[in-house]
Design a protein around this motif. Structure first.
Motif, PDB file in Angstrom:
ATOM      1  N   VAL A  54       0.837  -1.202   0.000  1.00 20.23           N
ATOM      2  CA  VAL A  54       0.000   0.000   0.000  1.00 20.23           C
ATOM      3  C   VAL A  54       0.868   1.247   0.000  1.00 20.23           C
ATOM      4  O   VAL A  54       0.609   2.209  -0.732  1.00 20.23           O
ATOM      5  CB  VAL A  54      -0.955  -0.016   1.218  1.00 20.23           C
ATOM      6  N   ARG A  55       1.908   1.230   0.829  1.00 18.86           N
ATOM      7  CA  ARG A  55       2.803   2.388   0.855  1.00 18.86           C
ATOM      8  C   ARG A  55       3.447   2.610  -0.498  1.00 18.86           C
ATOM      9  O   ARG A  55       3.530   3.717  -0.995  1.00 18.86           O
ATOM     10  CB  ARG A  55       3.874   2.202   1.926  1.00 18.86           C
ATOM     11  N   SER A  56       3.958   1.543  -1.100  1.00 19.36           N
ATOM     12  CA  SER A  56       4.598   1.672  -2.401  1.00 19.36           C
ATOM     13  C   SER A  56       3.620   2.167  -3.457  1.00 19.36           C
ATOM     14  O   SER A  56       3.954   3.016  -4.284  1.00 19.36           O
ATOM     15  CB  SER A  56       5.186   0.323  -2.817  1.00 19.36           C
ATOM     16  N   ALA A  57       2.401   1.632  -3.431  1.00 21.45           N
ATOM     17  CA  ALA A  57       1.404   2.085  -4.394  1.00 21.45           C
ATOM     18  C   ALA A  57       1.052   3.551  -4.180  1.00 21.45           C
ATOM     19  O   ALA A  57       0.854   4.308  -5.138  1.00 21.45           O
ATOM     20  CB  ALA A  57       0.148   1.226  -4.284  1.00 21.45           C
ATOM     21  N   LEU A  58       1.004   3.977  -2.900  1.00 25.33           N
ATOM     22  CA  LEU A  58       0.701   5.372  -2.609  1.00 25.33           C
ATOM     23  C   LEU A  58       1.783   6.287  -3.142  1.00 25.33           C
ATOM     24  O   LEU A  58       1.509   7.339  -3.732  1.00 25.33           O
ATOM     25  CB  LEU A  58       0.529   5.565  -1.100  1.00 25.33           C
ATOM     26  N   VAL A  59       3.056   5.895  -2.944  1.00 30.48           N
ATOM     27  CA  VAL A  59       4.154   6.710  -3.443  1.00 30.48           C
ATOM     28  C   VAL A  59       4.138   6.777  -4.966  1.00 30.48           C
ATOM     29  O   VAL A  59       4.407   7.816  -5.569  1.00 30.48           O
ATOM     30  CB  VAL A  59       5.499   6.150  -2.928  1.00 30.48           C
ATOM     31  N   ARG A  60       3.786   5.646  -5.623  1.00 28.38           N
ATOM     32  CA  ARG A  60       3.801   5.623  -7.084  1.00 28.38           C
ATOM     33  C   ARG A  60       2.643   6.416  -7.682  1.00 28.38           C
ATOM     34  O   ARG A  60       2.784   7.074  -8.709  1.00 28.38           O
ATOM     35  CB  ARG A  60       3.749   4.183  -7.588  1.00 28.38           C
ATOM     36  N   THR A  61       1.496   6.348  -7.047  1.00 28.25           N
ATOM     37  CA  THR A  61       0.313   6.975  -7.638  1.00 28.25           C
ATOM     38  C   THR A  61       0.075   8.400  -7.163  1.00 28.25           C
ATOM     39  O   THR A  61      -0.776   9.088  -7.737  1.00 28.25           O
ATOM     40  CB  THR A  61      -0.939   6.143  -7.299  1.00 28.25           C
ATOM     41  N   ALA A  62       0.808   8.853  -6.139  1.00 26.01           N
ATOM     42  CA  ALA A  62       0.571  10.203  -5.621  1.00 26.01           C
ATOM     43  C   ALA A  62       0.781  11.293  -6.671  1.00 26.01           C
ATOM     44  O   ALA A  62      -0.037  12.218  -6.780  1.00 26.01           O
ATOM     45  CB  ALA A  62       1.451  10.459  -4.395  1.00 26.01           C
ATOM     46  N   PRO A  63       1.866  11.265  -7.483  1.00 21.88           N
ATOM     47  CA  PRO A  63       1.997  12.306  -8.516  1.00 21.88           C
ATOM     48  C   PRO A  63       0.827  12.331  -9.487  1.00 21.88           C
ATOM     49  O   PRO A  63       0.327  13.407  -9.845  1.00 21.88           O
ATOM     50  CB  PRO A  63       3.318  11.936  -9.212  1.00 21.88           C
ATOM     51  N   LEU A  93       4.935  20.996 -10.120  1.00 23.21           N
ATOM     52  CA  LEU A  93       5.854  21.059  -8.988  1.00 23.21           C
ATOM     53  C   LEU A  93       5.638  19.894  -8.033  1.00 23.21           C
ATOM     54  O   LEU A  93       6.599  19.309  -7.514  1.00 23.21           O
ATOM     55  CB  LEU A  93       5.675  22.383  -8.256  1.00 23.21           C
ATOM     56  N   ALA A  94       4.388  19.521  -7.792  1.00 20.97           N
ATOM     57  CA  ALA A  94       4.114  18.398  -6.890  1.00 20.97           C
ATOM     58  C   ALA A  94       4.634  17.092  -7.470  1.00 20.97           C
ATOM     59  O   ALA A  94       5.190  16.249  -6.751  1.00 20.97           O
ATOM     60  CB  ALA A  94       2.618  18.291  -6.623  1.00 20.97           C
ATOM     61  N   SER A  95       4.464  16.901  -8.775  1.00 17.55           N
ATOM     62  CA  SER A  95       4.959  15.680  -9.405  1.00 17.55           C
ATOM     63  C   SER A  95       6.464  15.559  -9.265  1.00 17.55           C
ATOM     64  O   SER A  95       7.001  14.480  -8.998  1.00 17.55           O
ATOM     65  CB  SER A  95       4.548  15.658 -10.879  1.00 17.55           C
ATOM     66  N   VAL A  96       7.185  16.678  -9.429  1.00 17.28           N
ATOM     67  CA  VAL A  96       8.646  16.661  -9.265  1.00 17.28           C
ATOM     68  C   VAL A  96       9.022  16.490  -7.800  1.00 17.28           C
ATOM     69  O   VAL A  96       9.980  15.782  -7.464  1.00 17.28           O
ATOM     70  CB  VAL A  96       9.254  17.950  -9.849  1.00 17.28           C
ATOM     71  N   ALA A  97       8.261  17.149  -6.915  1.00 14.72           N
ATOM     72  CA  ALA A  97       8.599  17.100  -5.495  1.00 14.72           C
ATOM     73  C   ALA A  97       8.435  15.702  -4.921  1.00 14.72           C
ATOM     74  O   ALA A  97       9.169  15.313  -4.002  1.00 14.72           O
ATOM     75  CB  ALA A  97       7.728  18.090  -4.712  1.00 14.72           C
ATOM     76  N   PHE A  98       7.489  14.916  -5.422  1.00 10.44           N
ATOM     77  CA  PHE A  98       7.325  13.558  -4.936  1.00 10.44           C
ATOM     78  C   PHE A  98       8.533  12.691  -5.269  1.00 10.44           C
ATOM     79  O   PHE A  98       8.872  11.772  -4.515  1.00 10.44           O
ATOM     80  CB  PHE A  98       6.064  12.931  -5.532  1.00 10.44           C
ATOM     81  N   ARG A  99       9.178  12.976  -6.393  1.00  5.18           N
ATOM     82  CA  ARG A  99      10.297  12.133  -6.822  1.00  5.18           C
ATOM     83  C   ARG A  99      11.632  12.674  -6.334  1.00  5.18           C
ATOM     84  O   ARG A  99      12.522  11.896  -5.979  1.00  5.18           O
ATOM     85  CB  ARG A  99      10.291  12.011  -8.351  1.00  5.18           C
ATOM     86  N   ARG A 100      11.805  13.993  -6.340  1.00  3.37           N
ATOM     87  CA  ARG A 100      13.059  14.611  -5.905  1.00  3.37           C
ATOM     88  C   ARG A 100      12.762  15.737  -4.926  1.00  3.37           C
ATOM     89  O   ARG A 100      12.869  16.919  -5.251  1.00  3.37           O
ATOM     90  CB  ARG A 100      13.810  15.162  -7.118  1.00  3.37           C
ATOM     91  N   PRO A 101      12.365  15.423  -3.711  1.00  2.00           N
ATOM     92  CA  PRO A 101      11.954  16.488  -2.783  1.00  2.00           C
ATOM     93  C   PRO A 101      13.098  17.409  -2.380  1.00  2.00           C
ATOM     94  O   PRO A 101      12.899  18.618  -2.253  1.00  2.00           O
ATOM     95  CB  PRO A 101      11.401  15.718  -1.582  1.00  2.00           C
ATOM     96  N   SER A 132       6.088  21.044   0.853  1.00  3.54           N
ATOM     97  CA  SER A 132       5.904  20.532   2.212  1.00  3.54           C
ATOM     98  C   SER A 132       4.860  19.416   2.254  1.00  3.54           C
ATOM     99  O   SER A 132       5.049  18.394   2.930  1.00  3.54           O
ATOM    100  CB  SER A 132       5.484  21.676   3.145  1.00  3.54           C
ATOM    101  N   LEU A 133       3.768  19.590   1.518  1.00  2.70           N
ATOM    102  CA  LEU A 133       2.741  18.538   1.485  1.00  2.70           C
ATOM    103  C   LEU A 133       3.251  17.280   0.783  1.00  2.70           C
ATOM    104  O   LEU A 133       2.906  16.160   1.179  1.00  2.70           O
ATOM    105  CB  LEU A 133       1.493  19.053   0.771  1.00  2.70           C
ATOM    106  N   ALA A 134       4.081  17.448  -0.250  1.00  2.00           N
ATOM    107  CA  ALA A 134       4.649  16.280  -0.928  1.00  2.00           C
ATOM    108  C   ALA A 134       5.514  15.464   0.030  1.00  2.00           C
ATOM    109  O   ALA A 134       5.426  14.226   0.071  1.00  2.00           O
ATOM    110  CB  ALA A 134       5.468  16.723  -2.137  1.00  2.00           C
ATOM    111  N   VAL A 135       6.327  16.149   0.825  1.00  4.49           N
ATOM    112  CA  VAL A 135       7.154  15.437   1.796  1.00  4.49           C
ATOM    113  C   VAL A 135       6.284  14.822   2.888  1.00  4.49           C
ATOM    114  O   VAL A 135       6.561  13.709   3.368  1.00  4.49           O
ATOM    115  CB  VAL A 135       8.201  16.396   2.399  1.00  4.49           C
TER     116      VAL A 135
END
Length: 488
Positions: A54-63, A93-101, A132-135
């Protein structure tokens, strides 16, 4: 004898039966517990696997979810072109921040200078909130951990909000007061993000120095004068000087760490612009930061020699007058004396206010209006000291929490590249004695990121200080670790 033996055998048979029953019972209990342990272990393992999935799926689908939400917001606000652009920019910006915060957090520094140049702070606030929300989502997904420093940051944010509650029904419009509160709360959010995913200290110093040099050059080329003092980037002379002091410290620190004198060119542009602002506080802050950057980590005998050389230089004829002309420019003694007297009166009234309202203060952002309405003061002015502002507007507890955060950042005596954010943080902390800067994101972003780097590194043991990038600065006699992959 035969009767006795027969009697003994008859008395032994019940004991043997009890023993056999006990063995069977123990075997059954042991088997049941074994089976229960296997089932429990399988259940826990399955739960952890499912939780990790679930965590991995959340990280992948969040952007993707962020982009979809931004597009939906754009559809709802399609008539407002400005909101549409901001929504699309926030999605990217959120899509980039999820991958490279960490990298995205560094991009906030030039974005802050750009937002100040165009006179629109909404862009800066929105960008910091998105990062901040992405992190925060990454922390909730288990990619990062909550640290003890996060609790202090959350406590300070809660105290600030509590101090703001009485301002809702106050004489000042809520929106006007909320701007300052929003600035410092967003800054605390950036600090929490930097603690969880800190940028590399050297990269932070490079971005700070380069952006500061560009801002100084822009102010010199486009800025105007206010009573003979340079102002620009929508900042008055004192705030412009405060903006340029950390880049100067970063440039000098990079020169020491990289042995590349080219960084002094960036520092020289900052010095010229700071001299045009005639801000004494900026030069004092820069001096403190440069001294820490140059002296910290050196042997004690080198520190003593540097201190002796500095004392001899200050005592040379004409040096003090040269320093006064460099920092004060054409400001006469009467102007300097008037400025000093006004600041002293504001500081005394702020201290008196803090003593009269020790619990939650008078409300964050309320000091100017409170001072103007006070019969004993009657002057619409800020505290010109952020420590006194925290005490007067939010209570003594808020000031103590902020001082604890500063102490946790510097108490480990960081070494290596961590001296760069240390110098930036202490320079900014010194400038807080002369101006209200914490709520201004354009000026305070290098400070929040530097403080996050120090707090992230302070959680490791003194023998090996791990910098925010994952590399290890070794203490004397330590064995270097084997190289590993660079974290994302």
């Amino acid at each position: 004898m035969a009767g006795a033996g027969h009697t003994a055998s008859r008395t032994r048979r019940p004991g043997a039966a009890v023993t056999a029953a006990a063995d069977v019972r123990h075997a059954f209990i042991r088997y049941a517990f074994l089976r229960y342990g296997v089932i429990r272990h399988a259940f826990v393992r399955h739960a952890f696997v499912r939780h990790g999935a679930v965590r991995s799926a959340l990280v992948r689908t969040a952007p993707a979810l962020t982009v979809a939400a931004s597009l939906a917001l754009t559809f709802l606000l399609i008539r407002e072109r400005r909101f549409t652009v901001l929504a699309l920019a926030a999605a990217v910006l959120a899509s980039v921040a999820f991958r490279r915060p960490a990298t995205t957090a560094l991009l906030l520094i030039p974005l802050g200078a750009l937002g100040s140049a165009v006179g629109d702070a909404t862009i800066v606030v929105l960008a910091v909130v998105v990062v901040s929300l992405a992190v925060a989502v990454r922390i909730a997904a288990g990619a990062h951990h909550v640290r003890p420093a996060h609790l202090w940051v959350a406590l300070m944010a809660c105290l600030l909000v509590v101090s703001f509650v009485p301002c809702i029904d106050g004489p000042v419009p809520v929106l006007l007061v909320f701007l300052d509160l929003a600035g410092i709360l967003v800054g605390l959010g950036l600090l929490a993000a930097a603690i969880a995913v800190p940028p590399r200290p050297r990269d932070l110093a490079r971005v700070t120095a380069l952006v500061g040099a560009l801002a100084a050059g822009y102010a010199l080329a486009v800025g105007d004068e206010m009573v003979g003092r340079l102002q620009g980037l929508d900042l008055n002379p004192n705030y412009l000087g405060a903006l340029l002091a950390p880049p100067l410290v970063a440039a000098v620190g990079l020169t020491r760490r990289t042995r590349n004198p080219a960084w002094l060119a960036a520092g020289a542009v900052c010095v010229v612009a700071m001299a045009c602002t005639q801000s004494r506080a900026a030069f004092i802050a820069a001096t403190v930061g440069i001294a820490v950057t140059l002296v910290h980590g050196r042997p004690r005998r080198h520190q003593a020699l540097i201190a002796l050389a500095t004392a001899v230089t200050v005592m040379l004829p004409g040096i003090l007058e040269l320093a006064r002309r460099l920092t004060a420019g054409d400001r006469g003694p009467a102007d300097l004396s008037r400025s000093r007297a006004v600041r002293q009166q504001a500081a005394e009234f702020a201290l008196q206010t803090a003593i009269e309202h020790p619990l939650h203060g008078i409300g964050y952002g309320m000091f100017s209006s409170y001072a103007a309405r006070s019969p004993g003061f009657g002057l619409d002015i800020g505290t010109h000291n952020d420590y006194l502002r925290l005490a007067a507007e939010s209570g003594a507890a808020t000031l103590c929490v902020f001082l604890v955060i500063l102490w946790l950042a510097v108490r480990e005596r960081p070494s290596g590249d961590l001296t760069l954010p240390l110098g930036i943080s202490l320079a900014f902390a010194t400038n807080l004695l002369f101006a209200n800067l914490l709520s201004n994101l354009t000026i305070s972003m290098p400070f929040w990121l530097s403080l996050g780097c120090l707090l992230a590194a302070a959680r490791h043991r003194p023998g090996t200080t791990r910098d925010p990038a994952g590399t290890t600065s070794l203490a004397a006699g330590a064995v270097p670790p084997a190289p590993g992959p660079e974290p994302t």
